[in-house]
Design a protein around this motif. Structure first.
Motif, PDB file in Angstrom:
ATOM      1  N   LEU A   1      18.451  28.417 -58.167  1.00 18.97           N
ATOM      2  CA  LEU A   1      17.265  29.076 -58.691  1.00 18.97           C
ATOM      3  C   LEU A   1      16.263  27.998 -59.069  1.00 18.97           C
ATOM      4  N   SER A   2      15.495  27.610 -58.076  1.00 18.90           N
ATOM      5  CA  SER A   2      14.564  26.497 -58.248  1.00 18.90           C
ATOM      6  C   SER A   2      13.581  26.486 -57.081  1.00 18.90           C
ATOM      7  N   GLU A   3      12.685  25.512 -57.102  1.00 16.37           N
ATOM      8  CA  GLU A   3      11.736  25.342 -56.011  1.00 16.37           C
ATOM      9  C   GLU A   3      12.404  24.786 -54.752  1.00 16.37           C
ATOM     10  N   THR A   4      13.624  24.252 -54.901  1.00 13.41           N
ATOM     11  CA  THR A   4      14.397  23.726 -53.759  1.00 13.41           C
ATOM     12  C   THR A   4      15.761  24.412 -53.725  1.00 13.41           C
ATOM     13  N   PRO A   5      15.809  25.667 -53.284  1.00 16.85           N
ATOM     14  CA  PRO A   5      17.024  26.483 -53.412  1.00 16.85           C
ATOM     15  C   PRO A   5      18.194  26.043 -52.546  1.00 16.85           C
ATOM     16  N   ASP A   6      17.970  25.191 -51.561  1.00 17.56           N
ATOM     17  CA  ASP A   6      19.042  24.805 -50.648  1.00 17.56           C
ATOM     18  C   ASP A   6      19.828  23.583 -51.104  1.00 17.56           C
TER      19      ASP A   6
ATOM     20  N   TRP B   1      11.695  24.755 -62.536  1.00 15.18           N
ATOM     21  CA  TRP B   1      10.649  25.061 -63.506  1.00 15.18           C
ATOM     22  C   TRP B   1      10.975  24.446 -64.877  1.00 15.18           C
ATOM     23  N   ASP B   2      11.028  25.249 -65.937  1.00 13.58           N
ATOM     24  CA  ASP B   2      11.301  24.701 -67.266  1.00 13.58           C
ATOM     25  C   ASP B   2      12.736  24.971 -67.710  1.00 13.58           C
ATOM     26  N   ALA B   3      13.633  25.172 -66.757  1.00 12.43           N
ATOM     27  CA  ALA B   3      15.033  25.490 -67.077  1.00 12.43           C
ATOM     28  C   ALA B   3      15.733  24.315 -67.754  1.00 12.43           C
ATOM     29  N   ALA B   4      16.693  24.636 -68.611  1.00 13.79           N
ATOM     30  CA  ALA B   4      17.495  23.612 -69.271  1.00 13.79           C
ATOM     31  C   ALA B   4      18.661  23.160 -68.406  1.00 13.79           C
ATOM     32  N   CYS B   5      19.092  24.019 -67.484  1.00 18.49           N
ATOM     33  CA  CYS B   5      20.268  23.739 -66.658  1.00 18.49           C
ATOM     34  C   CYS B   5      20.006  24.086 -65.198  1.00 18.49           C
ATOM     35  N   LYS B   6      20.816  23.549 -64.325  1.00 17.91           N
ATOM     36  CA  LYS B   6      20.829  24.022 -62.944  1.00 17.91           C
ATOM     37  C   LYS B   6      21.394  25.439 -62.951  1.00 17.91           C
ATOM     38  N   ARG B   7      20.740  26.325 -62.234  1.00 14.91           N
ATOM     39  CA  ARG B   7      21.170  27.719 -62.180  1.00 14.91           C
ATOM     40  C   ARG B   7      21.308  28.143 -60.725  1.00 14.91           C
ATOM     41  N   THR B   8      22.312  28.981 -60.472  1.00 13.65           N
ATOM     42  CA  THR B   8      22.578  29.407 -59.092  1.00 13.65           C
ATOM     43  C   THR B   8      22.741  30.916 -59.001  1.00 13.65           C
ATOM     44  N   CYS B   9      22.687  31.398 -57.772  1.00 14.13           N
ATOM     45  CA  CYS B   9      22.986  32.797 -57.461  1.00 14.13           C
ATOM     46  C   CYS B   9      23.912  32.800 -56.250  1.00 14.13           C
ATOM     47  N   THR B  10      25.029  33.489 -56.367  1.00 15.05           N
ATOM     48  CA  THR B  10      25.973  33.617 -55.260  1.00 15.05           C
ATOM     49  C   THR B  10      25.855  35.015 -54.665  1.00 15.05           C
TER      50      THR B  10
ATOM     51  N   ASN C   1      25.425  37.748 -57.640  1.00 11.16           N
ATOM     52  CA  ASN C   1      25.854  37.419 -59.001  1.00 11.16           C
ATOM     53  C   ASN C   1      25.108  36.176 -59.479  1.00 11.16           C
ATOM     54  N   THR C   2      24.607  36.216 -60.727  1.00 12.45           N
ATOM     55  CA  THR C   2      23.802  35.099 -61.214  1.00 12.45           C
ATOM     56  C   THR C   2      23.912  34.931 -62.723  1.00 12.45           C
ATOM     57  N   HIS C   3      23.319  33.860 -63.214  1.00  7.49           N
ATOM     58  CA  HIS C   3      23.207  33.560 -64.648  1.00  7.49           C
ATOM     59  C   HIS C   3      21.862  32.878 -64.855  1.00  7.49           C
ATOM     60  N   LEU C   4      20.920  33.603 -65.463  1.00  7.26           N
ATOM     61  CA  LEU C   4      19.588  33.040 -65.668  1.00  7.26           C
ATOM     62  C   LEU C   4      19.603  31.991 -66.775  1.00  7.26           C
ATOM     63  N   ASP C   5      18.579  31.157 -66.778  1.00 10.29           N
ATOM     64  CA  ASP C   5      18.496  30.103 -67.782  1.00 10.29           C
ATOM     65  C   ASP C   5      18.325  30.689 -69.177  1.00 10.29           C
ATOM     66  N   HIS C   6      18.863  29.988 -70.155  1.00  7.78           N
ATOM     67  CA  HIS C   6      18.834  30.472 -71.540  1.00  7.78           C
ATOM     68  C   HIS C   6      17.669  29.904 -72.345  1.00  7.78           C
TER      69      HIS C   6
END
Length: 290
Positions: free
Chosen positions: A118-123, A129-138, A155-160
């Motif tokens: 979940l970023s500008e470079t998804p691959d 952006w302003d995320a605290a962690c790397k975030r993914t979606c499977t 399935n995902t977990h958005l940034d906190h």
């Protein structure tokens, strides 16, 4: 002859059993990573309760968040009828939390799957952006072994932390669901996740254009909190103060199931401990569909 035909029809009407559609159970579960220093609520003290919880409720498919490699190995050996997919968010291999999908292999098969960041470079492994962690979606293309019907599962977990990140992450996922379901011609989609945001927040508008929230449309539903913080959340003392995510500080329903192409019959938050006080710092959630 006419009388005989009517008699046969009457017999069939009486004796042919009427089969109802089978229930399809979707679970979302933030397992709470094993690296956290949680004292009595540490993973070693909760892991058997997690197995009891899953075996008791028998979900057909689970979107699991915060899964660490050691937890993955334990569940893989303990949940013998389930297979799973997912990769570590830090390196795209075995490092970091996994947005895993577990599925009952006696009922479901998997055709293909993948993970994007979940970023500008998804691959590639990256923080957006302003995320605290790397975030993914499977995601996965699944099929029902009994009838061959295919469906998409996300399935995902958005940034906190990052407000812009959460907004952009939802948009990115919504775009992916729309594109993929149209490209491969699949009308049935399920999505699970810890979104770190209550679903009334306007960041969900792009997702609600392609999917429906199970909590809102299920005739039997639970609108209460899903994040318990190992007892830090007190549902009997709800404040109207909103935190940085736009959630009430005590009413934190942040674990969601979205879908399309099915009928939701029940949305249930599992608040039992299954042998411990809390099975995780999030309550597991089940959506039941037909």
């Amino acid at each position: 002859m006419k009388i005989k035909i009517l008699a046969i029809l009457a017999f069939l009407t009486i004796y042919i059993p009427i089969y109802s559609q089978e229930e399809f159970k979707v679970m979302t579960y933030n397992i709470r990573n094993s690296n956290a220093k949680d004292g009595d609520n540490s993973w070693d003290n909760r892991r058997e309760a997690t197995i009891r919880m899953i075996e008791s409720n028998k979900p057909d498919i689970i979107g699991m968040q915060e899964l660490c490699p050691d937890q993955e190995m334990f569940l893989d050996s303990a949940l013998t009828v389930y297979n799973h997919i997912g990769i570590g968010r830090e390196d795209g291999k075995h490092e970091g939390e996994i947005m895993a999908i577990f599925y009952d292999t006696t009922k479901l098969g998997m055709k293909c799957w993948g993970t994007f960041w979940l970023s500008e470079t998804p691959d590639k492994p990256s923080k957006g952006w302003d995320a605290a962690c790397k975030r993914t979606c499977t995601w996965a293309v699944m099929f029902d072994k009994k009838n061959g019907i295919q469906f998409l599962f996300y399935n995902t977990h958005l940034d906190h932390v990052g407000k812009k990140a959460r907004q952009m992450e939802v948009q990115q996922i919504a775009d992916s669901i729309k594109t993929m379901s149209e490209r491969i011609g699949i009308g049935k989609v399920f999505m699970t996740g810890d979104f770190n945001t209550s679903a009334h927040n306007n960041i969900f508008e792009p997702l609600k254009k392609v999917l429906v929230e199970a909590r809102e449309v299920s005739p039997l539903t639970d609108r209460g909190y899903t994040y318990n913080g190992f007892g830090k959340v007190n549902p009997d003392n709800v404040s109207h103060h909103l935190d940085s995510n736009g959630n009430s500080d005590n009413e934190v329903a942040i674990d969601h199931i979205f879908f399309k192409g099915a009928k939701a019959t029940e949305f249930r938050v599992l608040r039992e401990g299954y042998g411990v006080k809390y099975v995780s710092d999030h309550f597991p959630v089940i959506g039941i569909f037909q």
